[in-house]
Design a protein around this motif. Structure first.
Motif, PDB file in Angstrom:
ATOM      1  N   GLN A 172       0.810  -1.219   0.000  1.00  0.00           N
ATOM      2  CA  GLN A 172       0.000   0.000   0.000  1.00  0.00           C
ATOM      3  C   GLN A 172       0.847   1.274   0.000  1.00  0.00           C
ATOM      4  OE1 GLN A 172      -2.263  -1.122   3.541  1.00  0.00           O
ATOM      5  NE2 GLN A 172      -4.105  -1.350   2.277  1.00  0.00           N
ATOM      6  N   PHE A 173       2.161   1.129   0.088  1.00  0.00           N
ATOM      7  CA  PHE A 173       3.041   2.291   0.016  1.00  0.00           C
ATOM      8  C   PHE A 173       3.431   2.526  -1.441  1.00  0.00           C
ATOM      9  CE2 PHE A 173       3.715   1.063   4.454  1.00  0.00           C
ATOM     10  CZ  PHE A 173       3.677   2.293   5.092  1.00  0.00           C
ATOM     11  N   GLU A 174       2.950   3.624  -2.002  1.00  0.00           N
ATOM     12  CA  GLU A 174       3.214   3.901  -3.413  1.00  0.00           C
ATOM     13  C   GLU A 174       4.714   4.077  -3.676  1.00  0.00           C
ATOM     14  OE1 GLU A 174       0.913   7.227  -4.653  1.00  0.00           O
ATOM     15  OE2 GLU A 174      -1.029   6.234  -4.304  1.00  0.00           O
ATOM     16  N   TRP A 175       5.442   4.619  -2.703  1.00  0.00           N
ATOM     17  CA  TRP A 175       6.862   4.876  -2.927  1.00  0.00           C
ATOM     18  C   TRP A 175       7.683   3.594  -2.963  1.00  0.00           C
ATOM     19  CZ3 TRP A 175      11.394   3.819  -0.415  1.00  0.00           C
ATOM     20  CH2 TRP A 175      12.537   4.504  -0.853  1.00  0.00           C
ATOM     21  N   LEU A 176       7.194   2.553  -2.285  1.00  0.00           N
ATOM     22  CA  LEU A 176       7.978   1.341  -2.092  1.00  0.00           C
ATOM     23  C   LEU A 176       7.881   0.440  -3.331  1.00  0.00           C
ATOM     24  CD1 LEU A 176       9.697   0.430   0.313  1.00  0.00           C
ATOM     25  CD2 LEU A 176       7.830  -1.052   0.993  1.00  0.00           C
ATOM     26  N   THR A 177       8.515   0.871  -4.398  1.00  0.00           N
ATOM     27  CA  THR A 177       8.540   0.096  -5.638  1.00  0.00           C
ATOM     28  C   THR A 177       9.956  -0.405  -5.880  1.00  0.00           C
ATOM     29  OG1 THR A 177       9.079   2.023  -6.993  1.00  0.00           O
ATOM     30  CG2 THR A 177       6.734   1.574  -6.599  1.00  0.00           C
ATOM     31  N   ARG A 178      10.077  -1.363  -6.761  1.00  0.00           N
ATOM     32  CA  ARG A 178      11.398  -1.919  -7.048  1.00  0.00           C
ATOM     33  C   ARG A 178      12.314  -0.877  -7.705  1.00  0.00           C
ATOM     34  NH1 ARG A 178      11.732  -6.964  -5.694  1.00  0.00           N
ATOM     35  NH2 ARG A 178       9.880  -8.267  -5.552  1.00  0.00           N
ATOM     36  N   GLU A 179      11.714   0.099  -8.357  1.00  0.00           N
ATOM     37  CA  GLU A 179      12.527   1.159  -8.953  1.00  0.00           C
ATOM     38  C   GLU A 179      13.219   1.991  -7.875  1.00  0.00           C
ATOM     39  OE1 GLU A 179       9.376   0.534  -9.804  1.00  0.00           O
ATOM     40  OE2 GLU A 179       9.871  -0.516 -11.672  1.00  0.00           O
ATOM     41  N   ASN A 180      12.555   2.166  -6.747  1.00  0.00           N
ATOM     42  CA  ASN A 180      13.124   2.964  -5.664  1.00  0.00           C
ATOM     43  C   ASN A 180      14.027   2.160  -4.736  1.00  0.00           C
ATOM     44  OD1 ASN A 180      11.960   5.438  -6.381  1.00  0.00           O
ATOM     45  ND2 ASN A 180      10.036   4.916  -5.370  1.00  0.00           N
ATOM     46  N   VAL A 181      13.835   0.856  -4.724  1.00  0.00           N
ATOM     47  CA  VAL A 181      14.666   0.008  -3.852  1.00  0.00           C
ATOM     48  C   VAL A 181      15.273  -1.141  -4.672  1.00  0.00           C
ATOM     49  CG1 VAL A 181      13.597   0.551  -1.645  1.00  0.00           C
ATOM     50  CG2 VAL A 181      12.530  -1.156  -3.093  1.00  0.00           C
ATOM     51  N   PRO A 182      16.106  -0.822  -5.660  1.00  0.00           N
ATOM     52  CA  PRO A 182      16.657  -1.876  -6.529  1.00  0.00           C
ATOM     53  C   PRO A 182      17.512  -2.892  -5.797  1.00  0.00           C
ATOM     54  CG  PRO A 182      17.824   0.204  -6.844  1.00  0.00           C
ATOM     55  CD  PRO A 182      16.631   0.502  -5.991  1.00  0.00           C
ATOM     56  N   VAL A 183      18.109  -2.477  -4.670  1.00  0.00           N
ATOM     57  CA  VAL A 183      18.964  -3.408  -3.950  1.00  0.00           C
ATOM     58  C   VAL A 183      18.180  -4.603  -3.426  1.00  0.00           C
ATOM     59  CG1 VAL A 183      18.704  -2.263  -1.709  1.00  0.00           C
ATOM     60  CG2 VAL A 183      20.758  -3.571  -2.200  1.00  0.00           C
ATOM     61  N   LEU A 184      16.916  -4.404  -3.115  1.00  0.00           N
ATOM     62  CA  LEU A 184      16.112  -5.510  -2.588  1.00  0.00           C
ATOM     63  C   LEU A 184      15.853  -6.561  -3.655  1.00  0.00           C
ATOM     64  CD1 LEU A 184      13.580  -3.677  -0.276  1.00  0.00           C
ATOM     65  CD2 LEU A 184      15.772  -4.700   0.258  1.00  0.00           C
ATOM     66  N   GLU A 185      15.656  -6.105  -4.883  1.00  0.00           N
ATOM     67  CA  GLU A 185      15.474  -7.060  -5.969  1.00  0.00           C
ATOM     68  C   GLU A 185      16.759  -7.864  -6.172  1.00  0.00           C
ATOM     69  OE1 GLU A 185      13.517  -7.268 -10.404  1.00  0.00           O
ATOM     70  OE2 GLU A 185      14.372  -5.374  -9.752  1.00  0.00           O
ATOM     71  N   PHE A 221       7.163   7.850   5.465  1.00  0.00           N
ATOM     72  CA  PHE A 221       6.405   8.768   6.322  1.00  0.00           C
ATOM     73  C   PHE A 221       6.914  10.202   6.096  1.00  0.00           C
ATOM     74  CE2 PHE A 221       6.257   4.603   8.312  1.00  0.00           C
ATOM     75  CZ  PHE A 221       4.900   4.461   8.587  1.00  0.00           C
ATOM     76  N   PRO A 222       6.617  10.754   4.919  1.00  0.00           N
ATOM     77  CA  PRO A 222       7.205  12.041   4.523  1.00  0.00           C
ATOM     78  C   PRO A 222       6.773  13.224   5.385  1.00  0.00           C
ATOM     79  CG  PRO A 222       5.492  11.375   2.982  1.00  0.00           C
ATOM     80  CD  PRO A 222       5.727  10.209   3.876  1.00  0.00           C
ATOM     81  N   ASN A 223       5.678  13.088   6.120  1.00  0.00           N
ATOM     82  CA  ASN A 223       5.182  14.208   6.922  1.00  0.00           C
ATOM     83  C   ASN A 223       5.594  14.151   8.385  1.00  0.00           C
ATOM     84  OD1 ASN A 223       3.716  15.357   4.698  1.00  0.00           O
ATOM     85  ND2 ASN A 223       2.152  13.773   4.991  1.00  0.00           N
ATOM     86  N   LEU A 224       6.265  13.090   8.777  1.00  0.00           N
ATOM     87  CA  LEU A 224       6.666  12.951  10.181  1.00  0.00           C
ATOM     88  C   LEU A 224       8.104  13.418  10.381  1.00  0.00           C
ATOM     89  CD1 LEU A 224       5.082   9.498  11.161  1.00  0.00           C
ATOM     90  CD2 LEU A 224       4.154  11.804  11.457  1.00  0.00           C
ATOM     91  N   ASN A 225       8.354  14.014  11.536  1.00  0.00           N
ATOM     92  CA  ASN A 225       9.679  14.538  11.850  1.00  0.00           C
ATOM     93  C   ASN A 225      10.485  13.639  12.781  1.00  0.00           C
ATOM     94  OD1 ASN A 225       9.177  16.817  10.298  1.00  0.00           O
ATOM     95  ND2 ASN A 225       8.325  17.955  12.038  1.00  0.00           N
ATOM     96  N   LYS A 226       9.819  13.017  13.740  1.00  0.00           N
ATOM     97  CA  LYS A 226      10.527  12.155  14.692  1.00  0.00           C
ATOM     98  C   LYS A 226       9.636  10.960  15.027  1.00  0.00           C
ATOM     99  CE  LYS A 226      13.300  13.808  17.911  1.00  0.00           C
ATOM    100  NZ  LYS A 226      13.839  14.433  19.164  1.00  0.00           N
TER     101      LYS A 226
END
Length: 444
Positions: A183-196, A251-256
């Motif tokens: 459900q996280f749109e950012w969490l794609t293989r393009e953004n995390v190639p190392v996991l693939e 979590f782009p809107n959270l600071n801590k």
């Protein structure tokens, strides 16, 4: 005295000699003594036979210990029947019960998920029972639970069951959000190639899913074998285990935030963690190179990295103090100004190129490198480790710690858990819950 000197001389001589092939050994010490008397053996024969018996006992004891270590490894990596049942039943409930599918949190509370005036906790887990204990213990220990927001992240196969649990077992006034990694749109293989790369690398597949006991060396100490087996837990290539390195983007809107592993129990109000001044650092963590427990709290970089590997030796200091994952205060605002994620990816890829010769144990080593210069040590009383490693953990110290961590194989939900440490975890399990009872999860 002459007799003693002669005996020592013979023992020293025999110590460097090989046991003759085909030597038949007595089954007991009494049989050994009787044989010596009946055959009127000389002192050298006596010494050789004694050496053979001792070596046989040593080998049998080592084999027994290695067998114990191996069985414990498989017990630790297997999913207990009751926990598997719980996931299946709750998943079925999600499909048939509208209450189990209700939105988490309710629509009017959604704006609070990005409100930085709240205490935001994050946990990534596919173990519903374990996740429930983390959340329950946190809320129970809080002096102001209405300011708590939990972000529970799980994988796609567990999402429906995890959602059902927290939908049917709310913890007001605390707020719980459940999300699947899908459900996280950012969490794609393009953004995390190392996991693939990690998933597809054949050596990785063989290492974590192959025969874990092939080539076992009886000359190794049981502790070394246990450490090697622990390093081969399949959880170390799980996306959920790598997830914390992507928190600023997820979590782009959270600071801590405070990130918690699913094998911890909270025993004290954690809201003061948000007041700790990290001095511009990204990661507030307990250092693990000093402490009473020398087995758990003696970890330096040399314990995690192979310093015979040139790239490691060139870039790292073997005596640098390590720190703990499991309860970390992350300043996401400061993190976004760094290259931590890129550094993490770089070193994971280099380890793959080196055929896993740089390190072998999970996601902590690349994190130790990536967060260098960005770690702020916090008081050790916040986070006590090792409750899953050994049974001589100080129970009084464990009761006083803010967070206790069952890192190691002997998780509190397993039958191999240490009995005197288990109640600190089980007291947060609702054994009267219908799903828990129907899956025959009983209090130890």
């Amino acid at each position: 005295m002459r007799l003693v000197r002669d005996l020592y001389k013979i023992l020293n001589q025999v110590n460097s000699e090989e046991i003759p092939d085909g030597t038949k050994l007595p089954a007991s010490f009494s049989e050994f003594v009787a044989e010596m008397k009946n055959n009127q053996c000389d002192a050298k024969t006596f010494a050789i036979r004694l050496k053979a018996m001792v070596e046989k006992l040593e080998n049998e004891a080592r084999e027994s210990k290695l067998l114990e270590v191996t069985h414990k490894h498989f017990a630790a990596t297997a999913i207990p029947e009751g926990i598997h049942c719980l996931s299946l039943r709750l998943t079925d409930e999600y499909s048939s019960n509208a209450h189990a599918r209700k939105q988490l949190p309710s629509p009017e509370l959604l704006p609070l998920l990005s409100d930085n005036s709240y205490c935001h906790f994050i946990i990534a887990s596919d173990n519903i029972l374990a996740a429930s204990v983390v959340v329950n213990s946190t809320v129970r220990s809080s002096l102001n639970p209405k300011k708590i927001i939990f972000h529970v992240i799980t994988d796609k196969k567990t999402y429906a069951g995890m959602h059902s649990w927290f939908a049917l077992n709310p913890l007001p006034p605390a707020i719980v959000e459940v999300k699947g990694v899908h459900q996280f749109e950012w969490l794609t293989r393009e953004n995390v190639p190392v996991l693939e790369a990690v998933e597809k690398h054949q050596l990785i597949r063989n290492y974590y899913h192959g025969n874990h006991i092939s080539g076992a060396n009886l000359s190794e100490s049981p502790r070394s074998v246990a450490s090697r087996l622990l390093a081969r837990s399949p959880k170390y290539i799980s996306l959920l285990n790598h997830l914390r390195i992507y928190l600023p983007e997820l979590f782009p809107n959270l600071n801590k935030v405070v990130f918690l592993d699913d094998d911890v129990v909270i025993q004290r109000d954690l809201s003061p963690l948000w007041e700790i001044n990290l001095d511009g650092k990204v990661n507030g963590a307990v250092e693990t190179c000093e402490g009473k427990d020398k087995w758990v709290m003696s970890k330096r970089f040399k314990n995690y990295f192979n310093f015979s590997q040139p790239l490691i030796a060139k870039n790292l200091d073997p005596e640098e103090c390590a720190w703990a994952y499991g309860m970390n205060v992350f300043d996401l605002a400061a993190w976004r100004k760094t290259s931590i994620r890129g550094t993490y990816h770089y070193w994971v890829k280099e380890n793959l190129k080196s055929n896993l010769t740089m390190w072998r144990l999970g996601t902590l080593p690349p994190a130790l490198i990536a967060f260098r210069g960005n770690v702020h040590p916090i008081d050790p009383s916040w986070h006590m480790l090792g409750l899953g490693y050994q049974n001589n953990t100080d129970l009084d110290c464990a009761r006083k710690a803010a967070v206790i961590h069952y890192n190691g194989q002997c998780k509190p939900w397993l039958e191999i858990a240490f009995e005197h440490l288990q109640p600190l975890w089980t007291k947060h399990v609702n054994y009267s819950n219908d799903f828990v009872r129907n899956c025959h999860i009983v209090e130890p």
